[in-house]
Design an enzyme around this catalytic site. Structure first.
Site, PDB file in Angstrom:
ATOM      1  N   ASP A  30      20.831   5.060  -7.548  1.00 20.01           N
ATOM      2  CA  ASP A  30      19.371   5.110  -7.625  1.00 20.01           C
ATOM      3  C   ASP A  30      18.831   6.519  -7.852  1.00 20.01           C
ATOM      4  OD1 ASP A  30      19.502   2.481  -7.191  1.00 20.01           O
ATOM      5  OD2 ASP A  30      18.511   2.473  -5.215  1.00 20.01           O
ATOM      6  N   GLU A  50      20.120   9.070  -9.298  1.00 19.78           N
ATOM      7  CA  GLU A  50      20.294   9.560 -10.675  1.00 19.78           C
ATOM      8  C   GLU A  50      19.322   8.870 -11.629  1.00 19.78           C
ATOM      9  OE1 GLU A  50      24.373   9.637 -12.123  1.00 19.78           O
ATOM     10  OE2 GLU A  50      24.990  10.200 -10.086  1.00 19.78           O
ATOM     11  N   TYR A  51      19.120   7.593 -11.359  1.00 23.09           N
ATOM     12  CA  TYR A  51      18.159   6.841 -12.175  1.00 23.09           C
ATOM     13  C   TYR A  51      16.765   7.477 -12.055  1.00 23.09           C
ATOM     14  CZ  TYR A  51      15.157   2.990 -13.727  1.00 23.09           C
ATOM     15  OH  TYR A  51      14.213   2.231 -14.372  1.00 23.09           O
ATOM     16  N   ASP A  52      16.386   7.774 -10.808  1.00 24.48           N
ATOM     17  CA  ASP A  52      15.066   8.372 -10.576  1.00 24.48           C
ATOM     18  C   ASP A  52      14.929   9.695 -11.308  1.00 24.48           C
ATOM     19  OD1 ASP A  52      14.428   6.268  -9.000  1.00 24.48           O
ATOM     20  OD2 ASP A  52      14.803   7.299  -7.086  1.00 24.48           O
ATOM     21  N   LEU A  68       7.376 -31.127 -20.221  1.00 26.53           N
ATOM     22  CA  LEU A  68       8.544 -32.006 -20.279  1.00 26.53           C
ATOM     23  C   LEU A  68       8.241 -33.301 -19.574  1.00 26.53           C
ATOM     24  CD1 LEU A  68      11.328 -29.471 -19.221  1.00 26.53           C
ATOM     25  CD2 LEU A  68      11.061 -30.507 -21.479  1.00 26.53           C
ATOM     26  N   GLU A  89      20.439 -26.928 -18.036  1.00 31.72           N
ATOM     27  CA  GLU A  89      20.122 -25.690 -17.322  1.00 31.72           C
ATOM     28  C   GLU A  89      19.220 -25.998 -16.130  1.00 31.72           C
ATOM     29  OE1 GLU A  89      16.872 -24.191 -20.595  1.00 31.72           O
ATOM     30  OE2 GLU A  89      18.986 -24.077 -21.070  1.00 31.72           O
ATOM     31  N   LYS A  93      15.953 -26.105 -13.759  1.00 25.57           N
ATOM     32  CA  LYS A  93      14.511 -26.089 -14.008  1.00 25.57           C
ATOM     33  C   LYS A  93      13.897 -25.113 -13.015  1.00 25.57           C
ATOM     34  CE  LYS A  93      10.511 -28.948 -14.878  1.00 25.57           C
ATOM     35  NZ  LYS A  93       9.521 -28.174 -14.145  1.00 25.57           N
ATOM     36  N   ASP A 118      11.407 -22.986 -10.868  1.00 26.18           N
ATOM     37  CA  ASP A 118      10.113 -23.334 -10.283  1.00 26.18           C
ATOM     38  C   ASP A 118       9.220 -22.096 -10.239  1.00 26.18           C
ATOM     39  OD1 ASP A 118       8.167 -24.825  -9.166  1.00 26.18           O
ATOM     40  OD2 ASP A 118       9.099 -25.006  -7.195  1.00 26.18           O
ATOM     41  N   GLU A 159      10.369 -18.392 -17.920  1.00 29.60           N
ATOM     42  CA  GLU A 159       9.688 -18.601 -16.647  1.00 29.60           C
ATOM     43  C   GLU A 159       9.651 -17.304 -15.843  1.00 29.60           C
ATOM     44  OE1 GLU A 159       8.876 -21.867 -16.426  1.00 29.60           O
ATOM     45  OE2 GLU A 159       8.610 -22.359 -14.318  1.00 29.60           O
ATOM     46  N   TYR A 218      14.249 -19.404 -21.610  1.00 25.41           N
ATOM     47  CA  TYR A 218      14.872 -20.710 -21.849  1.00 25.41           C
ATOM     48  C   TYR A 218      14.585 -21.293 -23.227  1.00 25.41           C
ATOM     49  CZ  TYR A 218      10.337 -22.343 -20.044  1.00 25.41           C
ATOM     50  OH  TYR A 218       9.005 -22.544 -19.816  1.00 25.41           O
ATOM     51  N   LYS A 245      14.267 -34.344 -12.043  1.00 22.66           N
ATOM     52  CA  LYS A 245      13.748 -33.656 -10.857  1.00 22.66           C
ATOM     53  C   LYS A 245      14.512 -34.066  -9.594  1.00 22.66           C
ATOM     54  CE  LYS A 245       9.865 -31.846 -11.086  1.00 22.66           C
ATOM     55  NZ  LYS A 245       8.560 -32.133 -11.688  1.00 22.66           N
ATOM     56  N   CYS A 283     -20.966 -46.263   0.153  1.00 19.94           N
ATOM     57  CA  CYS A 283     -20.437 -44.936  -0.169  1.00 19.94           C
ATOM     58  C   CYS A 283     -20.848 -43.949   0.922  1.00 19.94           C
ATOM     59  CB  CYS A 283     -20.980 -44.487  -1.522  1.00 19.94           C
ATOM     60  SG  CYS A 283     -20.638 -42.759  -1.877  1.00 19.94           S
ATOM     61  N   CYS A 309     -23.588 -41.431  -0.612  1.00 18.90           N
ATOM     62  CA  CYS A 309     -24.937 -41.772  -1.072  1.00 18.90           C
ATOM     63  C   CYS A 309     -25.419 -43.120  -0.573  1.00 18.90           C
ATOM     64  CB  CYS A 309     -25.011 -41.714  -2.597  1.00 18.90           C
ATOM     65  SG  CYS A 309     -24.142 -43.071  -3.403  1.00 18.90           S
ATOM     66  N   CYS A 362     -17.757 -46.243  -5.983  1.00 18.93           N
ATOM     67  CA  CYS A 362     -19.148 -46.138  -5.570  1.00 18.93           C
ATOM     68  C   CYS A 362     -19.973 -46.493  -6.797  1.00 18.93           C
ATOM     69  CB  CYS A 362     -19.442 -44.711  -5.120  1.00 18.93           C
ATOM     70  SG  CYS A 362     -21.186 -44.305  -5.178  1.00 18.93           S
ATOM     71  N   CYS A 417     -25.170 -40.526  -7.182  1.00 19.64           N
ATOM     72  CA  CYS A 417     -24.370 -40.175  -6.008  1.00 19.64           C
ATOM     73  C   CYS A 417     -24.084 -38.680  -6.077  1.00 19.64           C
ATOM     74  CB  CYS A 417     -23.062 -40.960  -6.011  1.00 19.64           C
ATOM     75  SG  CYS A 417     -21.898 -40.422  -4.741  1.00 19.64           S
TER      76      CYS A 417
HETATM   77  S1  IVH Z   1      11.967 -26.141 -21.756  1.00 19.64           S
HETATM   78  C1  IVH Z   1      10.023 -28.061 -25.201  1.00 19.64           C
HETATM   79  N1  IVH Z   1      13.572 -25.263 -19.883  1.00 19.64           N
HETATM   80  O1  IVH Z   1       9.083 -26.755 -17.029  1.00 19.64           O
HETATM   81  C2  IVH Z   1      10.501 -27.816 -23.835  1.00 19.64           C
HETATM   82  N2  IVH Z   1      11.289 -25.622 -19.323  1.00 19.64           N
HETATM   83  O2  IVH Z   1       7.518 -29.326 -17.651  1.00 19.64           O
HETATM   84  C3  IVH Z   1       9.757 -26.764 -23.126  1.00 19.64           C
HETATM   85  N3  IVH Z   1      10.714 -25.038 -17.026  1.00 19.64           N
HETATM   86  O3  IVH Z   1       6.178 -25.498 -18.393  1.00 19.64           O
HETATM   87  C4  IVH Z   1      10.232 -26.419 -21.787  1.00 19.64           C
HETATM   88  N4  IVH Z   1      12.713 -24.381 -16.414  1.00 19.64           N
HETATM   89  O4  IVH Z   1       7.649 -23.809 -17.314  1.00 19.64           O
HETATM   90  C5  IVH Z   1      12.312 -25.636 -20.183  1.00 19.64           C
HETATM   91  N5  IVH Z   1      15.088 -24.470 -18.323  1.00 19.64           N
HETATM   92  C6  IVH Z   1      13.846 -24.824 -18.636  1.00 19.64           C
HETATM   93  C7  IVH Z   1      12.795 -24.769 -17.707  1.00 19.64           C
HETATM   94  C8  IVH Z   1      11.530 -25.187 -18.092  1.00 19.64           C
HETATM   95  C9  IVH Z   1      11.461 -24.548 -16.033  1.00 19.64           C
HETATM   96  C10 IVH Z   1       9.283 -25.381 -16.917  1.00 19.64           C
HETATM   97  C11 IVH Z   1       8.421 -24.764 -17.958  1.00 19.64           C
HETATM   98  C12 IVH Z   1       7.518 -25.843 -18.480  1.00 19.64           C
HETATM   99  C13 IVH Z   1       7.811 -26.976 -17.579  1.00 19.64           C
HETATM  100  C14 IVH Z   1       7.853 -28.242 -18.398  1.00 19.64           C
END
Ligand code: IVH
Length: 684
Positions: free
Chosen positions: A35, A37-39, A85, A116, A118, A120, A176, A228, A317, A419, A422, A437, A443
């Protein structure tokens, strides 16, 4: 002072060297230098740039510290839209996805899928021009996002200049932004020490950190990035598969998931799901599932898209998280369209990354079916961004009148007849699950929400007109419909509680400038049931002007891509109400305008209500052209053959779809016959 050649060279050397160490540290996770040296290198470069400001380049690593605060994030249109997706939860849904893919490609062979995690976090698009990072934006509505370039520059994992070679002159990298679990914990510890608010979960922390107008704040937050995919520029890549494309991205300096892989067929997909599920707790970042993509890029193109999601990819998912808690009470909420939703008020419980205090009970029948009562212990579930819901009650724990059983302490839930907002009658149509309602815009709850919706960023975008202010305006009787907003004056507004002269001026200015809008935003802002942002835009594009839309009948509404009978009926019902027409007239009189376009449908709707399927290679028309011509004539093009298909248009090398058509007795035609249909329509 002009920089001497040695200084120019040294600066360029330092920039390259520092970025190499950044890459090793932030992307490869393998530090290449101590670190200290990097600095030292960093300070040397800063020194040179201060002495000779002309040496300062936009891609210099010293520029990752943040810049002066912005007033707002400018809108930025993506070169290629950012899609979402479709989701799968059960294995059967994954099997169905694979089947659709094989049907679409007309093959029975096992497909190669790139798989791959997904991530979050939040989706971002990064634009590179001649290898240099020039701008980056959030996903926004998929078409237009918010430009957050100064913030993205501060992420060490995002290359400011691409390594290697072979990139197209313009390329959009999709990926992401997220926060690693350990970084999140450290950030929250720091927030706690300082007495600042802690973040609920890494995703919120990442989103909050990226959406800072002051990029110096972003610079102090530990954000990471994973690539991605590719938007604009994908056609120009020397890659035949998604896997090869990811290798190119890694070579250019982007962090990519180590867990990415190519597997074969459904077995491969489900095996990967189990494998990553087991690895999930040990991964350094949060994931909410895995993503499967057809590996061959030419096949991806052939499969194309349905609505806003690709046919070639799906997100599998993980099951939503669940927790036990207690029902403190059951309230009902009145929605924008009058829908009455029972909501359980809960003893606070941490589930799916946030503290949940309310959960939807959906509708009257659901509450009855689950028999949720006050005092019950219930299982609550929350996944991702979805509204928490009550899954079931734990019946053994129901409080009873006495120790020996007998009567439950609390009676079954009943939906109120009036309701709560209202007092209008609550009515429920015969085949409807939802009670509503009947007060309409009389309302206050519905009126308020209609106004929030109208003013929202994605609708008329009236800055400063938030929920609280709308409530005040409605409660004071100043605003009844959206058209009334345009008559508000600074004097009236300044008389409201907590509203200064300056804010009143700003608000009147914001309302006034919202008069210049687009037809799509206007239609969306009206809040027609079942008409979301994308549909509103499609309607605007299709009809070109509002009068054509107002005059449309059910058949011509249904000729808009993705508009089916339910949506068409909602639109027709909305415009059929005199009250709504009055609001629209009022808005036009108030000076709300948009550029009118040409209607897209010039020809007669000879194929209205007909569904066609294309298969094989047609002699002269490309598939997209044939599809566009059919849609322009009011027809729909479906991806697979069923009993509901009216015609299958078959060309050379037609495969399983042709067989299916013959099996079901669906008429099969060739290109010449399609042309005839388009001219003359279907003879009844
Ligand atoms: S591909 C055409 N790959 O999921 C396909 N999306 O519901 C475009 N996400 O808004 C998405 N990991 O933010 C892809 N390995 C991955 C991903 C990914 C997370 C998210 C992305 C997108 C949402 C789609």
């Amino acid at each position: 002072m002009v920089a001497p050649v040695v200084a120019v060279e040294r600066a360029s050397q330092l920039r390259a060297e520092i970025e190499r160490h950044n890459h090793a540290y932030y992307v490869l996770d393998a530090p290449s230098i101590p670190d200290a040296e990097y600095d030292q290198l960093f300070r040397q470069l800063q020194g040179l740039e201060t002495e000779y400001p002309e040496l300062l380049t936009a891609d210099s690593p010293t520029q990752r510290v943040g810049a002066a605060p912005l007033k707002e994030f400018p809108p930025r249109q993506h070169g290629v839209p950012m899609l979402s997706l479709n989701n799968a939860f059960a294995s059967e849904e994954v099997e169905a996805f694979d089947k659709r893919v094989r049907d679409g490609l007309e093959t029975i062979a096992a497909i190669d899928y790139a798989v791959e995690p997904k991530f979050d976090g939040l989706a971002i698009s990064l634009t590179y021009e001649n290898g240099v990072f020039t701008r980056g934006a959030t996903r926004g509505d998929g078409v237009t996002g918010e430009e957050v370039t100064p913030n993205l520059r501060t992420l060490r994992g995002i290359p400011l200049r691409l390594k290697g070679e072979g990139w197209p002159a313009l390329i959009e990298i999709r990926g992401e932004v997220l926060m690693f679990k350990a970084d999140f914990a450290a950030l929250n510890a720091r927030q706690r020490e300082r007495g600042d608010k802690e973040f609920a979960n890494p995703r919120n922390a990442a989103a909050g950190s990226l959406r800072q107008l002051d990029s110096r704040i972003t610079a102090a937050r530990p954000l990471s990035f994973f690539a991605y995919g590719v938007g604009a520029g994908a056609d120009a890549l020397a890659a035949k598969t998604h896997g090869e494309m990811m290798n190119l991205l890694a070579g250019w300096g982007f962090p990519v998931a180590e867990e990415r892989r190519v597997v074969q067929g459904v077995r491969g997909l489900l095996g990967y799901f189990v494998e990553i599920g087991a690895k999930r707790p040990g991964l350094p970042y949060d994931i909410d599932g895995v993503v499967y993509k057809v590996n061959r890029l030419d096949w991806q193109a052939r499969l194309g898209f349905v609505s806003r999601a690709p046919r070639f990819a799906i997100a599998h998912k993980f099951p939503a998280e669940e927790a036990l808690t207690e029902v403190l009470g059951i309230d009902v909420q009145v929605g924008r369209t009058g829908a009455i939703t029972p909501v359980a008020r809960l003893k606070p419980v941490f589930v799916g990354g946030v503290t949940v205090t309310n959960a939807t009970l959906h509708n009257e029948d659901e509450v009855r079916r689950k028999d949720v009562r006050v005092g019950d212990t219930v299982i609550v579930r929350r996944a991702g961004d979805v509204i928490p819901e009550v899954v079931a009650i734990v019946s053994e724990k129901r409080p009873m009148r006495d120790l020996f059983g007998g009567e439950p302490l609390h009676p079954p839930f009943e939906l109120p007849k009036a309701c709560p907002e209202c007092g209008s009658a609550v009515a429920r149509g015969e085949d409807e699950a939802i009670a509503r309602c009947t007060g309409g815009l009389y309302c206050p709850a519905q009126r308020k929400q209609a106004l929030w919706h109208f003013a929202a960023r994605r609708a008329m975008d009236i800055e400063g007109l938030g929920d609280k202010l709308v409530d005040q305006l409605v409660d004071a009787g100043l605003v009844h419909t959206p058209a009334d907003l345009y008559a508000l004056t600074i004097e009236t507004l300044a008389g409201l509680e907590r509203m200064g002269e300056k804010s009143a001026q700003n608000l009147v200015a914001a309302i006034s400038s919202s008069r210049q809008t687009t037809l799509g935003r206007f239609i969306f802002g009206l809040g027609i049931r079942n008409v979301g942002e994308a549909t509103a835009r499609d309607l605007a594009k299709h009809f070109g002007g509002l009068d054509a839309l107002l005059a449309a009948d059910l058949a011509s509404l249904q000729s808009v891509p993705d508009v089916g009978p339910v949506v068409a009926a909602s639109i027709a019902a909305f415009f059929g109400e005199a009250h709504n027409r009055e609001v629209i007239d009022g808005l036009r009189r108030a000076g709300v305008v948009w550029p009118e376009g040409e209607p897209q449908v010039a020809g007669p709707q000879v194929l209205a209500g007909k569904t066609l399927v294309l298969t094989g290679t047609l002699p002269t028309l490309k598939r997209d052209e044939a599809k566009a011509m059919i849609e322009a004539a009011g027809g729909k093009v479906a991806g697979s053959v069923s009993k509901k298909t009216d015609y299958v248009v078959a060309g050379e090398e037609a495969g399983s779809k042709l067989e299916k058509a013959l099996e079901l007795g669906v008429p099969v035609i060739d290109e010449a016959e399609l042309q005839k249909l388009l001219e003359k329509g279907v003879e009844q």
